[in-house]
Design a protein around this motif. Structure first.
Motif, PDB file in Angstrom:
ATOM      1  N   CYS A 497       0.850  -1.182   0.000  1.00 43.25           N
ATOM      2  CA  CYS A 497       0.000   0.000   0.000  1.00 43.25           C
ATOM      3  C   CYS A 497       0.889   1.237   0.000  1.00 43.25           C
ATOM      4  CB  CYS A 497      -0.919   0.002   1.220  1.00 43.25           C
ATOM      5  SG  CYS A 497      -2.120  -1.335   1.193  1.00 43.25           S
ATOM      6  N   HIS A 504      -3.643   3.522  -1.626  1.00 46.05           N
ATOM      7  CA  HIS A 504      -3.441   3.018  -2.987  1.00 46.05           C
ATOM      8  C   HIS A 504      -2.649   1.710  -2.940  1.00 46.05           C
ATOM      9  CE1 HIS A 504      -4.861   6.968  -3.731  1.00 46.05           C
ATOM     10  NE2 HIS A 504      -3.714   7.568  -3.486  1.00 46.05           N
ATOM     11  N   ARG A 506       0.087  -0.752  -4.920  1.00 48.71           N
ATOM     12  CA  ARG A 506       1.117  -0.872  -5.963  1.00 48.71           C
ATOM     13  C   ARG A 506       1.597  -2.314  -6.028  1.00 48.71           C
ATOM     14  NH1 ARG A 506       6.557  -1.018  -7.066  1.00 48.71           N
ATOM     15  NH2 ARG A 506       7.332   0.363  -8.733  1.00 48.71           N
ATOM     16  N   PHE A 522      -5.540   3.015  -7.629  1.00 43.82           N
ATOM     17  CA  PHE A 522      -5.849   4.134  -6.736  1.00 43.82           C
ATOM     18  C   PHE A 522      -7.088   3.824  -5.896  1.00 43.82           C
ATOM     19  CE2 PHE A 522      -3.320   6.107 -10.106  1.00 43.82           C
ATOM     20  CZ  PHE A 522      -2.344   6.718  -9.333  1.00 43.82           C
TER      21      PHE A 522
END
Length: 563
Positions: A497, A504, A506, A522
């Motif tokens: 995160c 968000h 990743r 997102f």
């Protein structure tokens, strides 16, 4: 989220187009889905041409409109260019007034006050025209239902030309000319123009009579592209051509007012998405927080120093707007929870002190949160005023029409509308709106839907593949950014995160081969438990570019993840 995979088009058509254009079958699939099946259609799609714009005189009443303007110019009459206070209205006024002023001086602009006059043509505006010897009003992005106002103006010997794109009622105003492609008696081939687009067709007709080539009008297309993006009209047909060339103007030789805005935001190349989320809110902020005429002043200014002053004022309006809509959204969400209305099919909230200029934005934010038809009310003089927003495939305008016995005035579109009513009718209206929506909305529409263009593998994503997809732009309704699904993905162990509030997600994902991509989701931190366990998952995403330390790489813009 509902995932809906679009049906695969005819394999023969896809195969034929793929070979004809020399492109990947998935690219051909995307094109056939968009109704593009031949080389000529593909050429028109990828290389939009101004020569493909329709003859403006195909529009009902166009000859009458042109003749009346030419007569006004010949007689030295005063012309008022009138438009609404939103982006479509203010860009329309800037377009029409700056074009007319390029060869005729007796032209002035008028934007109604959101709070004093409200939406559309106002009696106050007509009285102003009468007091200042205007004999012709060109109304843009409004007027199609202004039966009484046009009649009132006629009594004062003021003529109206209406350029609108909203749905007409049973009666058309008795104006000199009513340009609206949605008129049932109008044979104009393209029906989805915005208000500024209809205004552009009028200046196209005027310029033809002046002996000017279409290229002469290209500098005006930055305004038209901005209105197309902000008004969320389909980016198909003529709108695609106008948006394509308008974006080119914005990025190469924008008008002074746009240059001043772009200087402040410090962004190099703008897409239609940037226009919608960066340029349009600033133009809108003038009418929301102060007065729409400030936006027209900025968009018509030719002196850079003055434009920069106007742009900094509008930047302040926009900052105030952001702060105000954030506060009201929080108050509205608290009201929904306090009233225990989470289980309703509609959201209807009201507070007498909420700022009328931002209730439309708040309605959009509440729709994102609860995903149901939403109305946000505030007090407006002796009445209550509301902005309505809807969910995909549900017509909120029709729902309001079914509650008409409690409404004084309303107008708008399928997905966005505005209305006023008396305070004594508020509770009855709220109950009736809930009843109408509950009886007519399909339960599935209360869950957001992702339309997936095609299922692909990660190895299909190459620089050439993405280069061609970029040429599908400008994106928007009718031509959305391609969305893909890929199965059997795994995070290679770097999933985490990110963001200031860790909201968000990743990921670094791979499929069976060694091909790896960074994926960014997102607001998707809640999907970490699915994506970061080492187990396979499937994802829906679009493809975009990420720039890091001067290097460009392709990445997946994640939309949803499932086990």
């Amino acid at each position: 989220m509902r995932w809906t995979l679009k049906p695969k088009p005819n394999p023969g058509k896809v195969d034929s187009l793929s070979k004809l254009l020399g492109v990947h079958p998935i690219i051909a699939t995307l094109l056939v889905q968009r109704g593009i099946e031949t080389y000529e259609e593909a050429k028109a799609f990828f290389r939009p041409s101004l020569s493909a714009l329709h003859d403006p005189f195909l529009m009902k009443d166009m000859e009458k409109a042109v003749e009346r303007i030419e007569r006004a110019v010949a007689n030295g009459e005063n012309i008022m260019v009138y438009g609404d206070y939103d982006v479509d209205g203010t860009t329309s006024v800037a377009l029409m007034s700056s074009f007319l002023k390029s060869y005729y001086p007796n032209v002035s602009t008028y934007i109604p006050d959101r709070y004093d006059e409200g939406y559309g043509i106002s009696y106050k505006g007509i009285d102003f025209a009468d007091d200042n010897d205007f004999t012709l009003i060109i109304a843009l992005d409004c007027g199609i239902k202004a039966i009484d106002k046009v009649a009132y103006a006629s009594e004062k010997n003021i003529d109206f030309i209406i350029c609108d794109h909203h749905l007409p009622g049973k009666e058309i105003p008795k104006a000199v000319a009513v340009l609206d492609p949605k008129r049932l008696d109008c044979v104009y081939p393209y029906k989805e123009l915005c208000g500024c687009g209809v205004g552009f067709k009028l200046i196209q007709a005027l310029s033809q009579n002046l002996g000017l080539e279409i290229e002469h009008l290209v500098p005006y297309l930055d305004l038209v592209a901005t209105a197309i993006g902000a008004d969320i009209v389909p980016i198909t047909g003529e709108n695609r051509i106008l948006a394509y060339y308008g974006l080119r103007v914005i990025n190469t030789n924008p008008r002074t007012g746009f240059q001043a805005i772009i200087k402040q935001i410090k962004k190099q190349t703008l897409t239609i998405t940037d226009v919608v989320f960066i340029i349009a809110p600033r133009i809108n902020a003038a009418g929301r927080m102060k007065h729409g005429i400030h936006a027209v002043d900025l968009l018509t200014e030719t002196n850079m120093e003055k434009a920069e002053v106007f742009a900094s004022e509008i930047e302040k309006f926009n900052a105030d707007r952001r702060e105000t809509d954030k506060r009201i959204t929080q108050e509205a969400l608290a009201q929904i929870i306090q009233n225990k209305e989470e289980e309703r099919r509609t959201t209807v909230v009201y507070h007498e002190s909420w700022h009328k200029g931002v209730i439309g934005i708040v309605a959009s934010r509440l729709t994102e949160t609860y995903y149901r038809p939403t109305l946000v009310f505030t007090r407006s003089g002796e009445r209550l005023a509301a902005s309505a927003r809807s969910v995909k495939d549900f017509d909120v305008y029709n729902a309001l029409e079914s509650c008409a016995q409690y409404i004084e005035q309303f107008g708008g579109h399928k997905y966005a509308a505005g209305l006023t009513l008396l305070e004594k009718d508020f509770e009855d209206f709220k109950m009736e709106f809930e009843r109408v929506v509950s009886e007519t909305i399909e339960p599935r529409l209360l869950h957001p839907e992702i339309h997936i263009d095609a299922e692909i593998d990660l190895e299909d994503i190459t620089p050439k593949f993405y280069r061609i997809i970029k040429q599908f732009a400008p994106f928007g309704p009718g031509n959305m950014t391609p969305t893909f699904m890929t199965q059997n993905l795994r995070d290679v162990g770097y999933g985490k995160c990110v963001g200031e509030d860790q909201s968000h997600l990743r990921l670094v994902v791979k499929q069976d081969s060694s091909t790896q991509f960074i994926g960014i989701g997102f607001g998707m931190a809640n999907k970490q438990d699915i994506a970061c366990t080492g187990k396979p998952f499937k994802a829906v995403y679009s493809i975009d570019e990420n720039e890091w330390q001067g290097n460009l790489s392709l990445q997946l813009r994640l939309k949803d993840i499932r086990e």
